[in-house]
Design an enzyme around this catalytic site. Structure first.
Site, PDB file in Angstrom:
ATOM      1  N   LYS A   1      -8.655 -68.903 -28.252  1.00  0.00           N
ATOM      2  CA  LYS A   1      -9.634 -69.941 -28.838  1.00  0.00           C
ATOM      3  C   LYS A   1      -8.977 -71.418 -29.124  1.00  0.00           C
ATOM      4  CE  LYS A   1     -13.117 -66.969 -31.006  1.00  0.00           C
ATOM      5  NZ  LYS A   1     -13.753 -66.572 -32.301  1.00  0.00           N
TER       6      LYS A   1
ATOM      7  N   ASP B   1     -19.386 -70.322 -32.649  1.00  0.00           N
ATOM      8  CA  ASP B   1     -19.307 -69.461 -34.181  1.00  0.00           C
ATOM      9  C   ASP B   1     -19.774 -70.443 -35.236  1.00  0.00           C
ATOM     10  OD1 ASP B   1     -17.943 -67.466 -32.758  1.00  0.00           O
ATOM     11  OD2 ASP B   1     -15.953 -68.265 -33.345  1.00  0.00           O
TER      12      ASP B   1
HETATM   13  P1  NAP Z   1      -7.161 -65.197 -36.603  1.00  0.00           P
HETATM   14  O1  NAP Z   1      -7.018 -66.553 -36.400  1.00  0.00           O
HETATM   15  O2  NAP Z   1      -6.062 -64.470 -35.955  1.00  0.00           O
HETATM   16  O3  NAP Z   1      -6.931 -65.181 -38.182  1.00  0.00           O
HETATM   17  C1  NAP Z   1      -6.527 -64.181 -38.909  1.00  0.00           C
HETATM   18  C2  NAP Z   1      -6.682 -64.148 -40.447  1.00  0.00           C
HETATM   19  O4  NAP Z   1      -6.589 -62.626 -40.755  1.00  0.00           O
HETATM   20  C3  NAP Z   1      -5.359 -65.007 -41.017  1.00  0.00           C
HETATM   21  O5  NAP Z   1      -5.931 -65.511 -41.992  1.00  0.00           O
HETATM   22  C4  NAP Z   1      -4.439 -63.795 -41.301  1.00  0.00           C
HETATM   23  O6  NAP Z   1      -3.700 -64.213 -42.287  1.00  0.00           O
HETATM   24  C5  NAP Z   1      -5.380 -62.590 -41.793  1.00  0.00           C
HETATM   25  N1  NAP Z   1      -5.020 -61.560 -41.564  1.00  0.00           N
HETATM   26  C6  NAP Z   1      -4.400 -60.517 -40.555  1.00  0.00           C
HETATM   27  N2  NAP Z   1      -4.080 -59.645 -40.962  1.00  0.00           N
HETATM   28  C7  NAP Z   1      -4.033 -59.541 -42.481  1.00  0.00           C
HETATM   29  C8  NAP Z   1      -3.614 -58.430 -43.336  1.00  0.00           C
HETATM   30  N3  NAP Z   1      -3.043 -57.414 -43.070  1.00  0.00           N
HETATM   31  N4  NAP Z   1      -3.618 -58.820 -44.750  1.00  0.00           N
HETATM   32  C9  NAP Z   1      -4.269 -60.040 -45.087  1.00  0.00           C
HETATM   33  N5  NAP Z   1      -4.578 -60.982 -44.222  1.00  0.00           N
HETATM   34  C10 NAP Z   1      -4.557 -60.599 -42.836  1.00  0.00           C
HETATM   35  O7  NAP Z   1      -8.472 -64.756 -36.222  1.00  0.00           O
HETATM   36  P2  NAP Z   1      -9.880 -65.391 -36.280  1.00  0.00           P
HETATM   37  O8  NAP Z   1     -10.326 -65.669 -34.919  1.00  0.00           O
HETATM   38  O9  NAP Z   1      -9.923 -66.024 -37.480  1.00  0.00           O
HETATM   39  O10 NAP Z   1     -10.599 -63.907 -36.779  1.00  0.00           O
HETATM   40  C11 NAP Z   1     -10.668 -63.194 -38.065  1.00  0.00           C
HETATM   41  C12 NAP Z   1     -11.870 -62.078 -38.030  1.00  0.00           C
HETATM   42  O11 NAP Z   1     -13.142 -62.757 -37.957  1.00  0.00           O
HETATM   43  C13 NAP Z   1     -11.690 -61.019 -36.755  1.00  0.00           C
HETATM   44  O12 NAP Z   1     -11.929 -59.912 -37.605  1.00  0.00           O
HETATM   45  C14 NAP Z   1     -12.884 -61.508 -35.911  1.00  0.00           C
HETATM   46  O13 NAP Z   1     -13.572 -60.338 -35.200  1.00  0.00           O
HETATM   47  C15 NAP Z   1     -14.100 -62.217 -36.808  1.00  0.00           C
HETATM   48  N6  NAP Z   1     -14.803 -62.984 -36.261  1.00  0.00           N
HETATM   49  C16 NAP Z   1     -16.055 -62.373 -36.164  1.00  0.00           C
HETATM   50  C17 NAP Z   1     -17.231 -63.508 -35.640  1.00  0.00           C
HETATM   51  C18 NAP Z   1     -18.405 -62.948 -35.558  1.00  0.00           C
HETATM   52  O14 NAP Z   1     -19.090 -63.578 -34.653  1.00  0.00           O
HETATM   53  N7  NAP Z   1     -19.095 -62.374 -36.586  1.00  0.00           N
HETATM   54  C19 NAP Z   1     -16.592 -64.736 -34.910  1.00  0.00           C
HETATM   55  C20 NAP Z   1     -15.518 -65.049 -35.063  1.00  0.00           C
HETATM   56  C21 NAP Z   1     -14.250 -64.169 -35.661  1.00  0.00           C
HETATM   57  P3  NAP Z   1      -2.220 -64.810 -41.984  1.00  0.00           P
HETATM   58  O15 NAP Z   1      -2.445 -66.178 -41.960  1.00  0.00           O
HETATM   59  O16 NAP Z   1      -1.300 -64.545 -43.223  1.00  0.00           O
HETATM   60  O17 NAP Z   1      -1.485 -64.014 -40.567  1.00  0.00           O
END
Ligand code: NAP
Length: 274
Positions: A65, A101
């Site tokens: 992204k 989003d």
């Molecule tokens: P991302 O950029 O990879 O960010 C992931 C986040 O999760 C970071 O803040 C990371 O913390 C945290 N994290 C990961 N593993 C962790 C753990 N074990 N303990 C605590 N924190 C943890 O991903 P993203 O694109 O933001 O997406 C995040 C989530 O949102 C996903 O599950 C995705 O499916 C969901 N989402 C849903 C929609 C929808 O349409 N419903 C749209 C977009 C995203 P650190 O910074 O410490 O690594």
């Protein structure tokens, strides 16, 4: 036949092909949508090949992204502000990036406007989804304060810095701290944007052993499973629990509208698919 796709790594688990192919069929368009796995190291070549193949548009998911931005010809203002693109339109040889989003999250949170405006909102996570949520909360709503809690505190500080010109104070915090219960108790609305609790790790929660209040609203962007461990705990405490499916369906509807100019009821299609 026009071609559409979702690119990511991994991407085979994505339900977007099923949903968009059902949407194309519903509006009678001869189009096909597929999942294409592109390794981050091959993103440049992957986009060049999609461009030359004449693909009409594609969705972009984790981990591309952010990385796709310099490979596009134009970027919509809101997507640039968020720093992430999840939808690309290919028209007249020009690749334009959007972030739907934003639309998805706005639809998810709109019913809770009264609680958000003037309230203290906690965002768990500081990745791409967190930025889209912050963009919506600071441009379409008027919370009193936003607290960003993240595992890596530096990332929470980074995101607070990026949004420092917003009229809403943004406070970075660690998700792992002794005062977590007290901090969470001070929040009116809690939004999980971390991937903690997503399938297959459905027993995990970003807020383990935390008590919720009945008057709190707890939203989770995760939609697989529909009810995460976080939402289960919130519900058991009598709080309002909101899953991420509405956001997923509304971001898909907006992508579809950008590609085809047509409105579809993605919820109805989803229920049909289920
Ligand atoms: P991302 O950029 O990879 O960010 C992931 C986040 O999760 C970071 O803040 C990371 O913390 C945290 N994290 C990961 N593993 C962790 C753990 N074990 N303990 C605590 N924190 C943890 O991903 P993203 O694109 O933001 O997406 C995040 C989530 O949102 C996903 O599950 C995705 O499916 C969901 N989402 C849903 C929609 C929808 O349409 N419903 C749209 C977009 C995203 P650190 O910074 O410490 O690594």
């Amino acid at each position: 036949m026009q071609r559409y796709a979702i690119i990511g790594h991994p991407v085979s688990h994505s339900v977007s092909p099923k949903l968009h192919n059902a949407a194309f069929a519903a509006v009678g368009l001869d189009c096909h949508y597929e999942a294409i796995d592109i390794d981050p190291a091959d993103l440049g070549d992957g986009i060049a090949s999609l461009r030359s193949s004449g693909i009409a548009g594609f969705n972009v998911t984790i981990p591309h992204k952010k990385g796709i931005l310099p490979l596009l010809d134009r970027i919509d203002d809101a997507a640039r502000a968020v720093g992430a693109v999840n939808t690309v339109v290919h028209r007249d040889g020009v690749l334009t990036g959007y972030n739907t989003d934003i639309h998805g999250f706005r639809a998810l949170i709109a019913p809770f406007e009264k609680a958000v405006n003037g309230g203290t909102v906690g965002i768990l996570g500081a990745g791409g989804a967190s930025r889209a949520v912050l963009h919506v909360l600071t441009t379409s709503f008027t919370p009193r304060r936003i607290v960003v809690l993240n595992r890596t505190t530096e990332r929470a500080e980074e995101i607070a810095g990026e949004f420092s010109s917003s009229p809403v104070p943004i406070v970075p915090e660690s998700l792992f701290q002794d005062e977590l219960q007290e901090l969470v108790s001070g929040l009116g609305v809690i939004i999980n944007t971390t991937s903690v609790g997503m399938k297959p790790y459905t027993d995990a929660s970003p807020l383990e052993q935390i008590d919720f209040r009945r008057d709190q609203i707890v939203a989770d962007l995760i939609y697989t499973p529909a009810e995460t461990a976080l939402l289960k705990a919130a519900k058991e405490a009598g709080a309002t629990a909101v899953g991420g499916l509405e956001m997923f369906l509304q971001q898909a509807a907006e992508s579809f509208r950008l590609w085809t100019g047509k409105e579809v009821n993605m919820r109805k299609l989803w229920e049909g698919l289920e």
